[in-house]
Motif scaffolding. Sequence first.
Motif, PDB file in Angstrom:
ATOM      1  N   ALA A  61      19.782 -18.140 -11.353  1.00 27.18           N
ATOM      2  CA  ALA A  61      18.329 -18.230 -11.591  1.00 27.18           C
ATOM      3  C   ALA A  61      18.025 -18.350 -13.077  1.00 27.18           C
ATOM      4  CB  ALA A  61      17.623 -17.026 -10.994  1.00 27.18           C
ATOM      5  N   ALA A  62      18.856 -17.768 -13.931  1.00 28.40           N
ATOM      6  CA  ALA A  62      18.631 -17.830 -15.381  1.00 28.40           C
ATOM      7  C   ALA A  62      18.629 -19.262 -15.890  1.00 28.40           C
ATOM      8  CB  ALA A  62      19.698 -16.996 -16.107  1.00 28.40           C
ATOM      9  N   HIS A  63      19.307 -20.133 -15.176  1.00 33.25           N
ATOM     10  CA  HIS A  63      19.355 -21.558 -15.555  1.00 33.25           C
ATOM     11  C   HIS A  63      17.968 -22.189 -15.514  1.00 33.25           C
ATOM     12  CE1 HIS A  63      20.824 -25.686 -15.768  1.00 33.25           C
ATOM     13  NE2 HIS A  63      20.093 -25.944 -14.707  1.00 33.25           N
ATOM     14  N   TYR A  64      17.069 -21.650 -14.694  1.00 39.60           N
ATOM     15  CA  TYR A  64      15.736 -22.232 -14.499  1.00 39.60           C
ATOM     16  C   TYR A  64      14.643 -21.516 -15.273  1.00 39.60           C
ATOM     17  CZ  TYR A  64      17.985 -24.961 -10.944  1.00 39.60           C
ATOM     18  OH  TYR A  64      18.822 -25.834 -10.307  1.00 39.60           O
ATOM     19  N   ARG A  65      14.989 -20.583 -16.118  1.00 36.75           N
ATOM     20  CA  ARG A  65      13.982 -19.871 -16.903  1.00 36.75           C
ATOM     21  C   ARG A  65      13.660 -20.617 -18.152  1.00 36.75           C
ATOM     22  NH1 ARG A  65      15.802 -13.627 -16.370  1.00 36.75           N
ATOM     23  NH2 ARG A  65      15.379 -13.479 -14.190  1.00 36.75           N
ATOM     24  N   LYS A  97      23.345 -10.084  -6.119  1.00 34.17           N
ATOM     25  CA  LYS A  97      22.238 -10.001  -7.070  1.00 34.17           C
ATOM     26  C   LYS A  97      22.678 -10.463  -8.461  1.00 34.17           C
ATOM     27  CE  LYS A  97      18.579  -6.895  -8.540  1.00 34.17           C
ATOM     28  NZ  LYS A  97      18.012  -5.560  -8.482  1.00 34.17           N
ATOM     29  N   GLU A  98      23.881 -10.093  -8.860  1.00 33.81           N
ATOM     30  CA  GLU A  98      24.405 -10.508 -10.166  1.00 33.81           C
ATOM     31  C   GLU A  98      24.562 -12.023 -10.238  1.00 33.81           C
ATOM     32  OE1 GLU A  98      28.286  -9.861 -13.054  1.00 33.81           O
ATOM     33  OE2 GLU A  98      27.955  -8.478 -11.393  1.00 33.81           O
ATOM     34  N   VAL A  99      25.181 -12.611  -9.231  1.00 34.09           N
ATOM     35  CA  VAL A  99      25.408 -14.059  -9.212  1.00 34.09           C
ATOM     36  C   VAL A  99      24.080 -14.803  -9.090  1.00 34.09           C
ATOM     37  CG1 VAL A  99      26.436 -15.957  -7.876  1.00 34.09           C
ATOM     38  CG2 VAL A  99      27.760 -13.881  -8.334  1.00 34.09           C
ATOM     39  N   PHE A 100      23.204 -14.323  -8.227  1.00 30.99           N
ATOM     40  CA  PHE A 100      21.896 -14.958  -8.051  1.00 30.99           C
ATOM     41  C   PHE A 100      21.128 -14.936  -9.371  1.00 30.99           C
ATOM     42  CE2 PHE A 100      17.573 -15.337  -6.214  1.00 30.99           C
ATOM     43  CZ  PHE A 100      17.789 -16.429  -5.371  1.00 30.99           C
ATOM     44  N   GLY A 101      21.214 -13.825 -10.099  1.00 31.87           N
ATOM     45  CA  GLY A 101      20.568 -13.720 -11.407  1.00 31.87           C
ATOM     46  C   GLY A 101      21.128 -14.719 -12.406  1.00 31.87           C
ATOM     47  N   MET A 108      24.980 -24.377   7.389  1.00 33.39           N
ATOM     48  CA  MET A 108      24.180 -23.450   6.598  1.00 33.39           C
ATOM     49  C   MET A 108      23.194 -24.248   5.742  1.00 33.39           C
ATOM     50  SD  MET A 108      25.294 -20.511   3.841  1.00 33.39           S
ATOM     51  CE  MET A 108      25.599 -19.277   5.080  1.00 33.39           C
ATOM     52  N   SER A 109      22.008 -23.699   5.549  1.00 28.51           N
ATOM     53  CA  SER A 109      20.977 -24.340   4.745  1.00 28.51           C
ATOM     54  C   SER A 109      21.367 -24.357   3.273  1.00 28.51           C
ATOM     55  CB  SER A 109      19.663 -23.581   4.886  1.00 28.51           C
ATOM     56  OG  SER A 109      19.218 -23.613   6.215  1.00 28.51           O
ATOM     57  N   ASP A 110      20.724 -25.270   2.530  1.00 32.37           N
ATOM     58  CA  ASP A 110      21.001 -25.335   1.096  1.00 32.37           C
ATOM     59  C   ASP A 110      20.328 -24.167   0.368  1.00 32.37           C
ATOM     60  OD1 ASP A 110      18.318 -26.104  -0.016  1.00 32.37           O
ATOM     61  OD2 ASP A 110      18.664 -27.943   1.121  1.00 32.37           O
ATOM     62  N   ILE A 111      20.681 -23.980  -0.901  1.00 29.71           N
ATOM     63  CA  ILE A 111      20.217 -22.834  -1.688  1.00 29.71           C
ATOM     64  C   ILE A 111      18.695 -22.823  -1.844  1.00 29.71           C
ATOM     65  CG2 ILE A 111      20.519 -23.892  -3.961  1.00 29.71           C
ATOM     66  CD1 ILE A 111      21.427 -20.268  -3.102  1.00 29.71           C
ATOM     67  N   GLY A 112      18.082 -24.001  -1.916  1.00 35.97           N
ATOM     68  CA  GLY A 112      16.626 -24.065  -2.029  1.00 35.97           C
ATOM     69  C   GLY A 112      15.936 -23.515  -0.793  1.00 35.97           C
ATOM     70  N   VAL A 113      16.406 -23.905   0.374  1.00 33.17           N
ATOM     71  CA  VAL A 113      15.836 -23.427   1.634  1.00 33.17           C
ATOM     72  C   VAL A 113      16.088 -21.928   1.776  1.00 33.17           C
ATOM     73  CG1 VAL A 113      16.004 -23.577   4.157  1.00 33.17           C
ATOM     74  CG2 VAL A 113      15.977 -25.674   2.778  1.00 33.17           C
ATOM     75  N   LEU A 114      17.313 -21.497   1.475  1.00 26.31           N
ATOM     76  CA  LEU A 114      17.630 -20.069   1.570  1.00 26.31           C
ATOM     77  C   LEU A 114      16.772 -19.250   0.605  1.00 26.31           C
ATOM     78  CD1 LEU A 114      21.532 -20.275   1.785  1.00 26.31           C
ATOM     79  CD2 LEU A 114      19.948 -19.717   3.650  1.00 26.31           C
ATOM     80  N   SER A 115      16.599 -19.743  -0.612  1.00 24.32           N
ATOM     81  CA  SER A 115      15.771 -19.043  -1.604  1.00 24.32           C
ATOM     82  C   SER A 115      14.325 -18.953  -1.134  1.00 24.32           C
ATOM     83  CB  SER A 115      15.826 -19.754  -2.960  1.00 24.32           C
ATOM     84  OG  SER A 115      17.126 -19.729  -3.477  1.00 24.32           O
ATOM     85  N   ALA A 116      13.824 -20.040  -0.559  1.00 28.11           N
ATOM     86  CA  ALA A 116      12.445 -20.047  -0.058  1.00 28.11           C
ATOM     87  C   ALA A 116      12.258 -19.035   1.060  1.00 28.11           C
ATOM     88  CB  ALA A 116      12.066 -21.452   0.417  1.00 28.11           C
ATOM     89  N   HIS A 117      13.223 -18.958   1.968  1.00 29.74           N
ATOM     90  CA  HIS A 117      13.144 -17.978   3.064  1.00 29.74           C
ATOM     91  C   HIS A 117      13.184 -16.551   2.528  1.00 29.74           C
ATOM     92  CE1 HIS A 117      13.135 -20.655   6.477  1.00 29.74           C
ATOM     93  NE2 HIS A 117      14.213 -21.283   6.028  1.00 29.74           N
ATOM     94  N   LEU A 118      14.071 -16.313   1.569  1.00 27.55           N
ATOM     95  CA  LEU A 118      14.176 -14.984   0.978  1.00 27.55           C
ATOM     96  C   LEU A 118      12.878 -14.612   0.276  1.00 27.55           C
ATOM     97  CD1 LEU A 118      15.795 -12.438   0.248  1.00 27.55           C
ATOM     98  CD2 LEU A 118      16.731 -13.700  -1.700  1.00 27.55           C
ATOM     99  N   LEU A 119      12.344 -15.517  -0.547  1.00 26.98           N
ATOM    100  CA  LEU A 119      11.099 -15.243  -1.260  1.00 26.98           C
ATOM    101  C   LEU A 119       9.948 -14.997  -0.294  1.00 26.98           C
ATOM    102  CD1 LEU A 119       9.457 -15.000  -3.860  1.00 26.98           C
ATOM    103  CD2 LEU A 119       9.171 -17.499  -3.804  1.00 26.98           C
ATOM    104  N   SER A 120       9.826 -15.825   0.707  1.00 30.90           N
ATOM    105  CA  SER A 120       8.739 -15.687   1.672  1.00 30.90           C
ATOM    106  C   SER A 120       8.808 -14.344   2.395  1.00 30.90           C
ATOM    107  CB  SER A 120       8.794 -16.839   2.680  1.00 30.90           C
ATOM    108  OG  SER A 120       7.822 -16.670   3.683  1.00 30.90           O
ATOM    109  N   GLY A 121       9.972 -14.000   2.896  1.00 32.63           N
ATOM    110  CA  GLY A 121      10.130 -12.723   3.603  1.00 32.63           C
ATOM    111  C   GLY A 121       9.936 -11.528   2.695  1.00 32.63           C
ATOM    112  N   PHE A 122      10.471 -11.636   1.490  1.00 36.48           N
ATOM    113  CA  PHE A 122      10.343 -10.557   0.508  1.00 36.48           C
ATOM    114  C   PHE A 122       8.873 -10.329   0.167  1.00 36.48           C
ATOM    115  CE2 PHE A 122      10.128  -8.995  -3.840  1.00 36.48           C
ATOM    116  CZ  PHE A 122      11.025  -7.946  -3.826  1.00 36.48           C
ATOM    117  N   GLN A 123       8.150 -11.413  -0.131  1.00 35.66           N
ATOM    118  CA  GLN A 123       6.733 -11.284  -0.485  1.00 35.66           C
ATOM    119  C   GLN A 123       5.914 -10.744   0.678  1.00 35.66           C
ATOM    120  OE1 GLN A 123       5.668 -15.193  -1.992  1.00 35.66           O
ATOM    121  NE2 GLN A 123       5.892 -14.475  -4.095  1.00 35.66           N
TER     122      GLN A 123
END
Length: 138
Positions: free
Chosen positions: A134-138, A127-131, A1-16
């Motif tokens: 993600a809060a760590h990077y705000r 969504k709760e866990v991802f939030g 499985m891909s790392d969280i950065g790659v997975l996040s990038a795929h999710l963001l790209s598809g979502f956008q």
Amino acid sequence: MSDIGVLSAHLLSGFQKELFTRLAEAGHEHLRPRHGAVMAYLALDGSRASELSERSGQHKQVIGTLIDELERLGYVARQPDPADRRAKLVVPTEMGRDQMVQAARIVKDIEAGFARQVGAERFAAFKEVFGEIAAHYR
């Protein structure tokens, strides 16, 4: 499985891609994902550019350029801030408010699709866990 950065990038790209394709179909074909740094954080009664910069994590100069673009496109207007006449508020125009309503509807629909895909409880937990992460990077 891909790392969280790659997975996040795929999710963001598809979502956008889905969000902006559907926004274009709803009459907002001139918007691009970069405009989300303003439109996704803009309050209906207006926001200062410094607030948009802080909320989005984008540099003030980037936000200024995006506000200029959105103003030319008719999505926002600059107005004096009633709380401080020296400051300007970035306020959504009628077209900007329509985009905000359409985007909220589309995002809700996309998220409902994710919930159908993996189950409502699993998506809510994700969504709760991802939030939290993600809060760590705000």
